[in-house]
Motif scaffolding. Sequence first.
Motif, PDB file in Angstrom:
ATOM      1  N   ARG A 166       0.815  -1.218   0.000  1.00  0.00           N
ATOM      2  CA  ARG A 166       0.000   0.000   0.000  1.00  0.00           C
ATOM      3  C   ARG A 166       0.848   1.266   0.000  1.00  0.00           C
ATOM      4  NH1 ARG A 166      -4.294  -1.992   4.415  1.00  0.00           N
ATOM      5  NH2 ARG A 166      -2.367  -2.717   5.310  1.00  0.00           N
ATOM      6  N   SER A 167       2.035   1.206   0.599  1.00  0.00           N
ATOM      7  CA  SER A 167       2.912   2.378   0.557  1.00  0.00           C
ATOM      8  C   SER A 167       4.004   2.214  -0.501  1.00  0.00           C
ATOM      9  CB  SER A 167       3.544   2.647   1.927  1.00  0.00           C
ATOM     10  OG  SER A 167       4.460   1.633   2.250  1.00  0.00           O
ATOM     11  N   ASN A 168       4.004   1.054  -1.173  1.00  0.00           N
ATOM     12  CA  ASN A 168       4.984   0.760  -2.228  1.00  0.00           C
ATOM     13  C   ASN A 168       6.425   0.916  -1.753  1.00  0.00           C
ATOM     14  OD1 ASN A 168       3.180   0.027  -4.370  1.00  0.00           O
ATOM     15  ND2 ASN A 168       2.572   2.170  -4.404  1.00  0.00           N
ATOM     16  N   ALA A 169       6.700   0.348  -0.583  1.00  0.00           N
ATOM     17  CA  ALA A 169       8.054   0.416  -0.037  1.00  0.00           C
ATOM     18  C   ALA A 169       8.367  -0.857   0.736  1.00  0.00           C
ATOM     19  CB  ALA A 169       8.205   1.619   0.879  1.00  0.00           C
ATOM     20  N   THR A 170       9.641  -1.191   0.773  1.00  0.00           N
ATOM     21  CA  THR A 170      10.124  -2.291   1.593  1.00  0.00           C
ATOM     22  C   THR A 170      11.092  -1.714   2.614  1.00  0.00           C
ATOM     23  OG1 THR A 170       9.941  -3.839  -0.259  1.00  0.00           O
ATOM     24  CG2 THR A 170      11.326  -4.514   1.589  1.00  0.00           C
ATOM     25  N   THR A 171      10.875  -2.046   3.882  1.00  0.00           N
ATOM     26  CA  THR A 171      11.736  -1.566   4.960  1.00  0.00           C
ATOM     27  C   THR A 171      12.512  -2.744   5.525  1.00  0.00           C
ATOM     28  OG1 THR A 171      10.129   0.161   5.484  1.00  0.00           O
ATOM     29  CG2 THR A 171      11.802  -0.325   7.157  1.00  0.00           C
ATOM     30  N   TYR A 172      13.807  -2.561   5.643  1.00  0.00           N
ATOM     31  CA  TYR A 172      14.725  -3.587   6.136  1.00  0.00           C
ATOM     32  C   TYR A 172      15.141  -3.223   7.559  1.00  0.00           C
ATOM     33  CZ  TYR A 172      14.860  -4.753   1.222  1.00  0.00           C
ATOM     34  OH  TYR A 172      14.505  -5.097  -0.055  1.00  0.00           O
ATOM     35  N   TYR A 173      15.231  -4.241   8.429  1.00  0.00           N
ATOM     36  CA  TYR A 173      15.494  -4.023   9.848  1.00  0.00           C
ATOM     37  C   TYR A 173      16.751  -4.760  10.298  1.00  0.00           C
ATOM     38  CZ  TYR A 173      10.591  -2.734   9.555  1.00  0.00           C
ATOM     39  OH  TYR A 173       9.400  -2.164   9.178  1.00  0.00           O
ATOM     40  N   LEU A 174      17.577  -4.074  11.061  1.00  0.00           N
ATOM     41  CA  LEU A 174      18.740  -4.684  11.687  1.00  0.00           C
ATOM     42  C   LEU A 174      18.470  -4.889  13.168  1.00  0.00           C
ATOM     43  CD1 LEU A 174      20.004  -3.533   9.019  1.00  0.00           C
ATOM     44  CD2 LEU A 174      22.117  -3.394  10.312  1.00  0.00           C
ATOM     45  N   PRO A 175      19.162  -5.810  13.831  1.00  0.00           N
ATOM     46  CA  PRO A 175      18.957  -6.023  15.262  1.00  0.00           C
ATOM     47  C   PRO A 175      19.194  -4.766  16.096  1.00  0.00           C
ATOM     48  CG  PRO A 175      20.268  -7.811  14.337  1.00  0.00           C
ATOM     49  CD  PRO A 175      20.126  -6.761  13.269  1.00  0.00           C
ATOM     50  N   SER A 176      20.008  -3.852  15.603  1.00  0.00           N
ATOM     51  CA  SER A 176      20.315  -2.616  16.328  1.00  0.00           C
ATOM     52  C   SER A 176      19.150  -1.644  16.355  1.00  0.00           C
ATOM     53  CB  SER A 176      21.502  -1.920  15.667  1.00  0.00           C
ATOM     54  OG  SER A 176      21.139  -1.516  14.344  1.00  0.00           O
ATOM     55  N   GLY A 177      18.103  -1.911  15.561  1.00  0.00           N
ATOM     56  CA  GLY A 177      16.979  -0.986  15.447  1.00  0.00           C
ATOM     57  C   GLY A 177      17.088  -0.088  14.226  1.00  0.00           C
ATOM     58  N   GLU A 178      18.219  -0.137  13.541  1.00  0.00           N
ATOM     59  CA  GLU A 178      18.385   0.669  12.325  1.00  0.00           C
ATOM     60  C   GLU A 178      17.504   0.106  11.211  1.00  0.00           C
ATOM     61  OE1 GLU A 178      22.845   2.063  11.930  1.00  0.00           O
ATOM     62  OE2 GLU A 178      22.729  -0.036  12.615  1.00  0.00           O
ATOM     63  N   THR A 179      17.017   1.015  10.356  1.00  0.00           N
ATOM     64  CA  THR A 179      16.180   0.617   9.235  1.00  0.00           C
ATOM     65  C   THR A 179      16.644   1.295   7.951  1.00  0.00           C
ATOM     66  OG1 THR A 179      14.594   2.419   9.541  1.00  0.00           O
ATOM     67  CG2 THR A 179      14.153   0.366  10.737  1.00  0.00           C
ATOM     68  N   HIS A 180      16.257   0.682   6.841  1.00  0.00           N
ATOM     69  CA  HIS A 180      16.512   1.280   5.525  1.00  0.00           C
ATOM     70  C   HIS A 180      15.340   0.928   4.631  1.00  0.00           C
ATOM     71  CE1 HIS A 180      18.758   2.950   2.212  1.00  0.00           C
ATOM     72  NE2 HIS A 180      18.530   1.848   1.501  1.00  0.00           N
ATOM     73  N   ALA A 181      14.723   1.916   3.996  1.00  0.00           N
ATOM     74  CA  ALA A 181      13.561   1.701   3.129  1.00  0.00           C
ATOM     75  C   ALA A 181      13.947   1.868   1.666  1.00  0.00           C
ATOM     76  CB  ALA A 181      12.446   2.668   3.488  1.00  0.00           C
ATOM     77  N   VAL A 182      13.327   1.036   0.827  1.00  0.00           N
ATOM     78  CA  VAL A 182      13.556   1.044  -0.615  1.00  0.00           C
ATOM     79  C   VAL A 182      12.186   1.001  -1.291  1.00  0.00           C
ATOM     80  CG1 VAL A 182      14.560  -0.247  -2.544  1.00  0.00           C
ATOM     81  CG2 VAL A 182      15.732  -0.200  -0.342  1.00  0.00           C
ATOM     82  N   ALA A 183      12.010   1.758  -2.357  1.00  0.00           N
ATOM     83  CA  ALA A 183      10.745   1.755  -3.079  1.00  0.00           C
ATOM     84  C   ALA A 183      10.521   0.413  -3.769  1.00  0.00           C
ATOM     85  CB  ALA A 183      10.718   2.876  -4.114  1.00  0.00           C
ATOM     86  N   LEU A 184       9.284  -0.068  -3.721  1.00  0.00           N
ATOM     87  CA  LEU A 184       8.892  -1.249  -4.492  1.00  0.00           C
ATOM     88  C   LEU A 184       8.678  -0.832  -5.939  1.00  0.00           C
ATOM     89  CD1 LEU A 184       6.234  -2.972  -2.188  1.00  0.00           C
ATOM     90  CD2 LEU A 184       8.312  -4.036  -3.052  1.00  0.00           C
ATOM     91  N   PRO A 185       8.668  -1.802  -6.857  1.00  0.00           N
ATOM     92  CA  PRO A 185       8.325  -1.439  -8.237  1.00  0.00           C
ATOM     93  C   PRO A 185       6.920  -0.849  -8.278  1.00  0.00           C
ATOM     94  CG  PRO A 185       9.120  -3.709  -8.115  1.00  0.00           C
ATOM     95  CD  PRO A 185       8.958  -3.219  -6.705  1.00  0.00           C
ATOM     96  N   PRO A 186       6.621  -0.023  -9.273  1.00  0.00           N
ATOM     97  CA  PRO A 186       5.268   0.535  -9.369  1.00  0.00           C
ATOM     98  C   PRO A 186       4.241  -0.595  -9.400  1.00  0.00           C
ATOM     99  CG  PRO A 186       6.707   1.468 -11.045  1.00  0.00           C
ATOM    100  CD  PRO A 186       7.479   0.376 -10.371  1.00  0.00           C
ATOM    101  N   PRO A 187       3.100  -0.385  -8.754  1.00  0.00           N
ATOM    102  CA  PRO A 187       2.099  -1.452  -8.725  1.00  0.00           C
ATOM    103  C   PRO A 187       1.517  -1.707 -10.108  1.00  0.00           C
ATOM    104  CG  PRO A 187       1.232   0.559  -7.754  1.00  0.00           C
ATOM    105  CD  PRO A 187       2.681   0.799  -8.044  1.00  0.00           C
TER     106      PRO A 187
END
Length: 134
Positions: free
Chosen positions: A43-64
Amino acid sequence: MNETTIATIERCAQASKDGTAHFGAIVQALTGAGVEAYFADYRSNATTYYLPSGETHAVALPPPPAMPIAGAFDAAGIQAAIRGAQRGEVMYPEFLTLSRAAGCVGYMVWLAGRHVSYFGRRGEVHVERFPDAP
């Protein structure tokens, strides 16, 4: 998050979008980079990646795709898309289309837990263990 981890995440995301890497290779690379989980939100067209430290990084998904996410959650449809991917017949771009058609609004990959939770718009959940998970 260090630049090497970000580069690995970005590389894996691009290979998924391009349909040039299978899920197993993505899992291996992300696990090696220290990622413990990631959430693909259709729904937000994004993938968020999580590390054990609590850090995150988001990447756009391909257009729907042109079709919207189906209203009803079809666990059998999700399973069919998963099995196709496991057999190497369905790559990520097609998986996105098939899973959206099955009413999936997103999924959480639990790398450390070796399973994926697929979600419907009414809170339905289908849990799929990695093929090699106990």
